[in-house]
Write a protein that holds these residues in place. Structure first.
Motif, short mmCIF file in Angstrom:
data_model
loop_
_atom_site.label_atom_id
_atom_site.label_comp_id
_atom_site.label_asym_id
_atom_site.label_seq_id
_atom_site.Cartn_x
_atom_site.Cartn_y
_atom_site.Cartn_z
N SER A 184 6.37 -7.23 -13.68
CA SER A 184 6.99 -8.29 -14.47
C SER A 184 8.23 -8.85 -13.80
CB SER A 184 7.32 -7.80 -15.88
OG SER A 184 8.31 -6.80 -15.84
N ALA A 185 8.82 -8.10 -12.88
CA ALA A 185 10.01 -8.56 -12.16
C ALA A 185 9.69 -9.07 -10.75
CB ALA A 185 11.01 -7.41 -12.07
N MET A 186 8.39 -9.16 -10.42
CA MET A 186 7.98 -9.52 -9.06
C MET A 186 7.26 -10.86 -9.04
SD MET A 186 8.87 -7.08 -7.10
CE MET A 186 9.17 -5.36 -6.93
N GLU A 187 7.36 -11.51 -7.89
CA GLU A 187 6.55 -12.71 -7.63
C GLU A 187 5.09 -12.27 -7.51
OE1 GLU A 187 7.58 -15.91 -7.50
OE2 GLU A 187 9.55 -15.15 -8.08
N PRO A 188 4.12 -13.14 -7.82
CA PRO A 188 2.71 -12.73 -7.79
C PRO A 188 2.28 -12.07 -6.47
CG PRO A 188 2.91 -14.86 -8.84
CD PRO A 188 4.29 -14.50 -8.32
N GLU A 189 2.73 -12.56 -5.34
CA GLU A 189 2.28 -11.97 -4.06
C GLU A 189 2.89 -10.59 -3.80
OE1 GLU A 189 5.88 -14.49 -3.26
OE2 GLU A 189 3.98 -14.91 -4.22
N GLN A 190 3.91 -10.21 -4.57
CA GLN A 190 4.56 -8.90 -4.43
C GLN A 190 4.04 -7.88 -5.45
OE1 GLN A 190 7.02 -7.88 -2.21
NE2 GLN A 190 6.84 -9.80 -1.11
N GLN A 191 3.16 -8.30 -6.34
CA GLN A 191 2.68 -7.42 -7.40
C GLN A 191 1.63 -6.44 -6.88
OE1 GLN A 191 1.40 -9.82 -10.72
NE2 GLN A 191 3.46 -10.63 -11.06
N LEU A 249 0.83 -1.20 0.00
CA LEU A 249 0.00 0.00 0.00
C LEU A 249 0.87 1.25 0.00
CD1 LEU A 249 -2.76 1.42 0.23
CD2 LEU A 249 -2.53 1.19 2.71
N GLU A 250 1.87 1.28 0.85
CA GLU A 250 2.76 2.43 0.92
C GLU A 250 3.53 2.60 -0.39
OE1 GLU A 250 4.43 5.85 1.99
OE2 GLU A 250 2.80 4.83 3.03
N GLU A 251 3.99 1.50 -0.97
CA GLU A 251 4.70 1.58 -2.25
C GLU A 251 3.77 2.10 -3.35
OE1 GLU A 251 7.27 -1.05 -5.46
OE2 GLU A 251 6.58 -2.03 -3.62
N GLN A 252 2.52 1.61 -3.37
CA GLN A 252 1.56 2.09 -4.37
C GLN A 252 1.38 3.59 -4.25
OE1 GLN A 252 -3.21 1.94 -5.23
NE2 GLN A 252 -2.38 2.21 -3.22
N ARG A 253 1.23 4.09 -3.04
CA ARG A 253 1.05 5.53 -2.84
C ARG A 253 2.26 6.32 -3.33
NH1 ARG A 253 -2.04 5.45 3.03
NH2 ARG A 253 -4.04 4.78 2.17
N GLN A 254 3.46 5.82 -3.04
CA GLN A 254 4.67 6.49 -3.48
C GLN A 254 4.81 6.48 -5.00
OE1 GLN A 254 8.01 4.80 -1.37
NE2 GLN A 254 7.25 5.46 0.61
#
Length: 133
Positions: A89-96, A37-42
Motif C-alpha cells: 500500500s506504500a509502494m508504487e505498482p512496479e515495486q509491489q 525476489l530477495e526482499e520476498q525471501r527475507q
C-alpha cells in the motif's frame, strides 16, 4: 530424517507461492526483479516456522512449504497476504510484491529430501489458478 531410498507417506498441507509478474519484470528490469525476489525471501522465510511450516524448496520466485496442519498453512497464508498488503500500500505498482498462494491438504510421499504426490501437484495447480493478493 528420511533415510536415502526409503519413502514415507503422510498427510500434509502443502503451500505453493508465486510472485505475480516476476518473469515479465525480469525481462524488463532484471535488477529490480532480483531485488524484489530477495526482499520476498527475507519477508516470507521467518513467517513459515511461526506457523510450523517447513520450507521444502524454492524454484525461482516460488516457495514450496509443508505443514502438518491445514489450519497452520491457512494462518500462514493469511499472515503473508496481510503483511504484503500493508507493505504494498506504500509502494508504487512496479515495486509491489504480489503473490498467488495455493494450499492443499493431501497425501504426500517423502523420498530422501524430496516430497512428491498428488498433494503437491494439486497445490501447485491451485496456486496457478489463485487470484493475486
Amino acid at each position: 530424517m528420511v533415510e536415502k531410498g526409503r519413502q514415507v507417506r503422510k498427510l500434509a498441507a502443502i503451500m505453493f507461492t508465486d510472485m505475480v509478474g516476476y518473469s515479465a519484470l525480469t525481462q524488463k528490469n532484471e535488477a529490480l526483479a532480483l531485488e524484489l525476489l530477495e526482499e520476498q525471501r527475507q519477508l516470507l522465510r521467518p513467517i513459515f516456522p511461526k506457523h510450523n511450516g517447513k520450507e521444502v524448496e524454492t524454484a525461482g520466485d516460488a516457495f514450496f512449504v509443508e505443514f502438518a496442519s491445514a489450519l497452520d498453512a491457512t494462518r500462514c497464508a493469511i499472515q503473508i497476504q496481510t503483511m504484503l498488503f500493508q507493505r504494498n500500500s506504500a509502494m508504487e505498482p512496479e515495486q509491489q510484491i504480489r503473490l498467488r498462494i495455493g494450499l492443499h491438504l493431501g497425501d504426500v510421499v517423502h523420498r530422501g529430501k524430496h516430497v512428491h504426490g498428488d498433494g503437491v501437484n494439486i497445490a501447485s495447480r491451485l496456486q496457478a489458478l489463485a487470484e493475486p493478493d
